[in-house]
Motif scaffolding. Structure first.
Motif, PDB file in Angstrom:
ATOM      1  N   ARG A   1      79.598 110.169   6.138  1.00 29.21           N
ATOM      2  CA  ARG A   1      81.063 110.162   6.046  1.00 29.21           C
ATOM      3  C   ARG A   1      81.607 108.858   5.474  1.00 29.21           C
ATOM      4  NH1 ARG A   1      83.779 114.269   8.864  1.00 29.21           N
ATOM      5  NH2 ARG A   1      82.297 115.839   9.593  1.00 29.21           N
ATOM      6  N   GLY A   2      80.706 108.001   5.010  1.00 26.72           N
ATOM      7  CA  GLY A   2      81.150 106.834   4.275  1.00 26.72           C
ATOM      8  C   GLY A   2      81.318 105.560   5.070  1.00 26.72           C
TER       9      GLY A   2
ATOM     10  N   HIS B   1      71.452 111.331  15.157  1.00 27.39           N
ATOM     11  CA  HIS B   1      72.378 112.276  14.531  1.00 27.39           C
ATOM     12  C   HIS B   1      73.696 111.587  14.179  1.00 27.39           C
ATOM     13  CE1 HIS B   1      73.864 116.438  13.841  1.00 27.39           C
ATOM     14  NE2 HIS B   1      75.025 115.903  14.174  1.00 27.39           N
ATOM     15  N   VAL B   2      74.235 110.818  15.108  1.00 27.83           N
ATOM     16  CA  VAL B   2      75.511 110.140  14.875  1.00 27.83           C
ATOM     17  C   VAL B   2      75.386 109.117  13.745  1.00 27.83           C
ATOM     18  CG1 VAL B   2      77.147 108.508  15.888  1.00 27.83           C
ATOM     19  CG2 VAL B   2      76.485 110.552  17.143  1.00 27.83           C
ATOM     20  N   LEU B   3      74.283 108.375  13.700  1.00 27.83           N
ATOM     21  CA  LEU B   3      74.081 107.416  12.613  1.00 27.83           C
ATOM     22  C   LEU B   3      74.070 108.122  11.253  1.00 27.83           C
ATOM     23  CD1 LEU B   3      71.389 105.080  14.196  1.00 27.83           C
ATOM     24  CD2 LEU B   3      73.689 104.407  13.490  1.00 27.83           C
TER      25      LEU B   3
ATOM     26  N   PHE C   1      82.319 109.631  17.931  1.00 31.18           N
ATOM     27  CA  PHE C   1      82.326 108.511  17.004  1.00 31.18           C
ATOM     28  C   PHE C   1      83.524 108.596  16.074  1.00 31.18           C
ATOM     29  CE2 PHE C   1      80.238 111.702  14.439  1.00 31.18           C
ATOM     30  CZ  PHE C   1      80.563 111.399  13.117  1.00 31.18           C
ATOM     31  N   GLY C   2      83.901 107.427  15.550  1.00 33.59           N
ATOM     32  CA  GLY C   2      85.027 107.342  14.649  1.00 33.59           C
ATOM     33  C   GLY C   2      85.279 105.888  14.300  1.00 33.59           C
TER      34      GLY C   2
ATOM     35  N   PRO D   1      90.994 113.856  15.609  1.00 33.29           N
ATOM     36  CA  PRO D   1      90.503 113.270  14.362  1.00 33.29           C
ATOM     37  C   PRO D   1      91.298 111.989  14.021  1.00 33.29           C
ATOM     38  CG  PRO D   1      90.779 115.637  14.141  1.00 33.29           C
ATOM     39  CD  PRO D   1      91.397 115.249  15.455  1.00 33.29           C
ATOM     40  N   PRO D   2      90.657 111.021  13.377  1.00 30.84           N
ATOM     41  CA  PRO D   2      89.360 111.106  12.691  1.00 30.84           C
ATOM     42  C   PRO D   2      88.140 110.971  13.595  1.00 30.84           C
ATOM     43  CG  PRO D   2      90.275 108.923  12.408  1.00 30.84           C
ATOM     44  CD  PRO D   2      91.325 109.714  13.135  1.00 30.84           C
ATOM     45  N   TRP D   3      88.354 110.831  14.903  1.00 31.16           N
ATOM     46  CA  TRP D   3      87.208 110.803  15.815  1.00 31.16           C
ATOM     47  C   TRP D   3      86.628 112.199  15.960  1.00 31.16           C
ATOM     48  CZ3 TRP D   3      84.837 106.860  18.746  1.00 31.16           C
ATOM     49  CH2 TRP D   3      85.327 105.571  18.456  1.00 31.16           C
ATOM     50  N   ARG D   4      85.320 112.264  16.169  1.00 35.39           N
ATOM     51  CA  ARG D   4      84.620 113.534  16.352  1.00 35.39           C
ATOM     52  C   ARG D   4      83.807 113.480  17.636  1.00 35.39           C
ATOM     53  NH1 ARG D   4      80.669 114.635  12.054  1.00 35.39           N
ATOM     54  NH2 ARG D   4      80.760 116.771  12.821  1.00 35.39           N
TER      55      ARG D   4
END
Length: 211
Positions: A158-159, A150-152, A116-117, A93-96
């Motif tokens: 998440r802001g 989904h990632v978008l 993504f992160g 984290p903060p990458w997922r």
């Protein structure tokens, strides 16, 4: 979204082959005709996109090494070792890291993955970056698009204010077309920035989309 697991997004993809296992013998052609003629809802192949776990790594590695090894889409060493690849892809984290899992007649199979992160730290951490890989054997089944959408959505929730890809190989026309269809634009193309195994020196697009 799964009612039992709200963090898991369930996608459905109807296939004629699924009807073969539902009482139509081994005749895929007949199953296809049934789909065209009958006004019924076929059994569907289910796809979940969820957070990756340590147990998912062998399934990811089984195709990640093939994608990277081809040397035509990723700026990783084609001979990257498993331990290095795992450290890069299963980032902290903060990458997922996510996986797309198809639940079909052969059981649950990981058919794609994404991570993504934030692309930068501090004042630049409101822009997300992401990477995607799809099992070549699952190509043409909408896995990349499902992961991208989904990632978008997750990044926006998440802001993050935008998403940026720093190294899209210009000869990877399928990926470029997908990202354009999802609202990305190529801000610049860095010339001759990638050594393609058959096309020689080609450009890398920097692609961007506001969220």
């Amino acid at each position: 979204v799964s009612p039992r697991h709200p963090a898991v997004r369930i996608l459905e993809e109807p296939t004629a082959v699924e009807l073969v296992g539902a009482g139509l013998g081994n005749d895929v052609d007949r199953a296809t005709r049934e789909l065209a003629v009958l006004d019924v809802e076929p059994r569907r192949q289910r796809r979940a996109i969820r957070e990756a776990t340590a147990d998912d790594w062998p399934g990811i590695w089984s195709f990640l090494r093939r994608v990277v090894g081809a040397g035509d889409t990723y700026t990783w060493p084609p001979d990257v070792g498993e331990s290095e690849a795992r450290a890069l892809w299963m980032a902290a984290p903060p990458w997922r890291t996510l996986v797309a899992v198809d639940d079909g007649r052969a059981g649950r199979t990981i058919v794609g993955t994404a991570r993504f992160g934030p692309t930068q730290m501090g004042p630049g951490d409101h822009v997300a970056g992401a990477s995607f890989m799809v099992d070549p054997d699952a190509g043409g089944r909408g896995v990349g698009r499902a992961l991208g959408e989904h990632v978008l959505a997750e990044a926006q929730a998440r802001g993050f204010r935008a998403m940026q890809f720093n190294a899209v190989v210009e000869t990877n026309v399928a990926a470029v077309a997908l990202w354009r269809s999802l609202g990305f634009e190529a801000l610049v193309t860095v010339p001759e920035a990638f050594r393609h195994p058959t096309d020689g020196l080609v450009g890398l697009h920097v692609m961007h989309r506001r969220l």
